[in-house]
Design a protein around this motif. Structure first.
Motif, mmCIF file in Angstrom:
data_model
loop_
_atom_site.group_PDB
_atom_site.id
_atom_site.type_symbol
_atom_site.label_atom_id
_atom_site.label_comp_id
_atom_site.label_asym_id
_atom_site.label_seq_id
_atom_site.Cartn_x
_atom_site.Cartn_y
_atom_site.Cartn_z
ATOM 1 N N ALA A 152 0.972 -1.258 0.141
ATOM 2 C CA ALA A 152 -0.033 0.164 -0.147
ATOM 3 C C ALA A 152 0.858 1.248 0.010
ATOM 4 O O ALA A 152 0.692 2.267 -0.844
ATOM 5 N N ASN A 153 1.933 1.041 0.738
ATOM 6 C CA ASN A 153 2.815 2.275 0.746
ATOM 7 C C ASN A 153 3.490 2.667 -0.600
ATOM 8 O O ASN A 153 3.689 3.894 -0.853
ATOM 9 N N ARG A 154 3.794 1.712 -1.189
ATOM 10 C CA ARG A 154 4.543 1.842 -2.660
ATOM 11 C C ARG A 154 3.438 2.398 -3.365
ATOM 12 O O ARG A 154 3.835 3.097 -4.409
ATOM 13 N N ARG A 155 2.237 1.831 -3.518
ATOM 14 C CA ARG A 155 1.390 2.417 -4.424
ATOM 15 C C ARG A 155 0.927 3.835 -4.021
ATOM 16 O O ARG A 155 0.965 4.503 -5.034
ATOM 17 N N ALA A 156 1.076 4.033 -2.829
ATOM 18 C CA ALA A 156 0.600 5.648 -2.419
ATOM 19 C C ALA A 156 2.003 6.571 -3.047
ATOM 20 O O ALA A 156 1.801 7.597 -3.580
ATOM 21 N N LEU A 157 3.192 5.999 -3.006
ATOM 22 C CA LEU A 157 4.265 6.838 -3.399
ATOM 23 C C LEU A 157 4.296 6.848 -4.750
ATOM 24 O O LEU A 157 4.559 8.067 -5.624
ATOM 25 N N MET A 159 1.473 6.885 -6.669
ATOM 26 C CA MET A 159 0.592 7.849 -7.002
ATOM 27 C C MET A 159 0.906 9.317 -6.832
ATOM 28 O O MET A 159 0.615 10.037 -7.628
ATOM 29 N N ALA A 162 2.812 10.233 -9.440
ATOM 30 C CA ALA A 162 2.210 10.329 -10.908
ATOM 31 C C ALA A 162 3.017 9.397 -11.804
ATOM 32 O O ALA A 162 3.187 9.700 -13.041
ATOM 33 N N VAL A 163 3.626 8.296 -11.191
ATOM 34 C CA VAL A 163 4.022 7.481 -11.966
ATOM 35 C C VAL A 163 3.621 5.853 -11.794
ATOM 36 O O VAL A 163 2.968 5.833 -10.707
ATOM 37 N N SER A 164 3.731 5.152 -12.742
ATOM 38 C CA SER A 164 3.332 3.487 -12.433
ATOM 39 C C SER A 164 4.273 3.163 -11.403
ATOM 40 O O SER A 164 5.460 3.406 -11.143
ATOM 41 N N ARG A 169 9.697 1.300 -9.209
ATOM 42 C CA ARG A 169 10.605 0.361 -8.837
ATOM 43 C C ARG A 169 11.775 0.713 -9.781
ATOM 44 O O ARG A 169 12.842 0.201 -9.152
#
Lengths: 194, 266
Positions: A152-157, A159, A162-164, A169
């Motif tokens: 979840a943290n990586r997803r938030a980062l 977002m 504004a990159v996939s 990664r």
């Protein structure tokens, strides 16, 4: 720019021929060259070779020399792979020739494990502090959280930036590569390589 | 080669558990295809993190230690990731325990850096972990001439603000259906596109591109909120007013659906 490998020196013609063969457009050829170099470095890395970057450069040097000699090469990537496999075989079979920085790292270290860990940790801290602030924030943010929170943290980062998630990664990997190189050089200078 | 099969093969390759022929074929693949190379690098990261988390299956763990960790470059990588995780954890703990201002000011430069980072990291973590408990409401924007109502929901999940927009099956590109316009409310961080699909045409990836073919977003498509819908979340900043095509792809990279998406200014 062409490097000088362990064999005969490179000529500009060989390097230019390689770029020409990769793509007639100079900008695209440069991109292709970098892509090929990265693939070679990863090949040596994943095959456990000592100093993967040097091996990748040596492979490209040999490829340039083949082109310089006028060898007709139909499939450059396949040819480069062939050279890489041969070089890997040579390195595994023959004695290890390390560059001076790495040789220092290979010296026998008589310090206790705790001392080594402390000195390596100091190298890591120094290298982390030397990163640009935004790179440091991204790479530490990426590794924040336990197993449950991490995704979840990586997803938030991703977002927020504004990159996939894949792009995030890749960015973290590039920052980490830089950090690893810095730590390696620092540890070699201190004679505390793991 | 599908994403799952690359991941499985990459794992074997990295642990040197493939035959020479398999390794050769795999190497040919990643020399030709940049995305495969990046996918293997991602699998390598996962492998290292699973090792550090202590969740690698016994056989893989033994192989990881016996094969992967033999390389000094690999040991350096594993150590680097271990220390990054440790530093990030320490920074998080400090931010939870420390009084904000005087303490931070008194810290050595490195500690101040960690504290600054910790605030950002904490915000990022909180944004997602608390999202489930927050509320949603239906949002209607006034009808625009020539286009049907925009049907969407604003989900105030702390931050980021998510605006959900349903793309009906009738929005399939090439159909005669009128495609609803999407008007993104101000302060929206993410647009969640909920796309109706046929059950027998599962989608693994969604690609959003302009009609001129410029790709603006690509992400895995998640089956939600119903089995007949897939959902992707796109940063609102990536969707300025324009006409887009959303293409759904299967795991084998076959196109399974194509939808028109019209984003309009308020």
């Amino acid at each position: 720019m062409p490097r000088v490998g362990s064999g005969r020196p490179l000529t500009r013609t060989g390097f230019e021929r390689l770029l020409d063969a990769l793509d007639p457009d100079p900008a695209r050829a440069a991109d292709e060259y970098e892509r090929m170099r990265r693939a070679l470095a990863k090949f040596f890395d994943w095959r456990g070779a000592w100093s993967p970057d040097d091996c990748a450069d040596e492979t490209l040097d040999r490829l340039c020399r083949k082109l310089d000699e006028g060898t007709a090469i139909e499939d450059l990537r396949a040819y480069a792979r062939g050279i890489a496999r041969l070089l890997l075989h040579e390195r595994r079979r023959g004695p290890t020739f390390a560059v001076l920085d790495d040789a220092a790292a290979m010296a026998v270290d008589t310090s206790s494990e705790d001392d080594v860990e402390a000195r390596q940790r100091a190298c890591f801290d120094k290298c982390l502090d030397a990163l640009p602030a935004d790179a440091r924030t991204v790479v530490l943010g990426y590794y924040t959280g336990d197993r449950r929170d991490k995704i979840a943290n990586r997803r938030a980062l991703a977002m927020t930036a504004a990159v996939s998630e894949n792009a995030l990664r890749s960015r973290v990997q590039r920052i980490r590569d830089r950090l690893e190189g810095c730590v390696r050089a620092c540890a070699a200078a201190e004679g505390t390589h793991s | 080669m599908s994403g799952e099969s690359i991941a499985a093969e990459a794992r074997q390759y990295l642990l040197n558990a493939t035959s020479d022929e398999e390794s050769l074929a795999f190497e040919r693949h990643y020399f030709e295809d940049q995305r495969t190379l990046e996918a293997i690098a991602a699998v390598e990261d996962d492998l290292i993190e699973e090792y550090l988390d202590g969740v690698l299956e016994a056989g893989d763990r033994a192989r990881f230690e016996r094969v992967y960790l033999v390389s000094p470059a690999h040991r350096n990588r594993v150590d680097t990731i271990r220390r990054l995780r440790q530093t990030a954890t320490e920074a998080m703990s400090e931010s939870r325990l420390a009084a904000p201002h005087p303490r931070v000011a008194a810290m050595a430069p490195r500690r101040r850096i960690q504290a600054r980072f910790a605030a950002l990291a904490a915000a990022a973590v909180v944004a997602l972990t608390t999202s489930v408990a927050l509320w949603t409401r239906t949002h209607h924007t006034p009808p625009r001439p020539g286009a049907p109502d925009v049907v969407g929901r604003v989900s105030m999940r702390g931050t980021p603000h998510v605006f959900a927009f349903a793309i009906p099956a009738g929005a399939l590109r090439g159909s005669d259906e009128v495609v609803p316009n999407l008007v993104i409310p101000p302060d929206t961080d993410l647009v969640a596109l909920e796309i109706s699909v046929e059950r027998n045409r599962p989608a693994a990836t969604a690609i959003v591109a302009t009609v001129t073919g410029e790709e603006v977003w690509r992400s895995p498509a998640v089956v939600a909120p119903s089995p007949n819908q897939v959902r992707i979340e796109v940063p609102a900043a990536r969707l300025p007013p324009d006409d887009y095509i959303v293409t759904l792809m299967s795991e084998t990279q076959q196109e399974t659906g194509r939808y028109a998406l019209h984003v309009r200014a308020r």
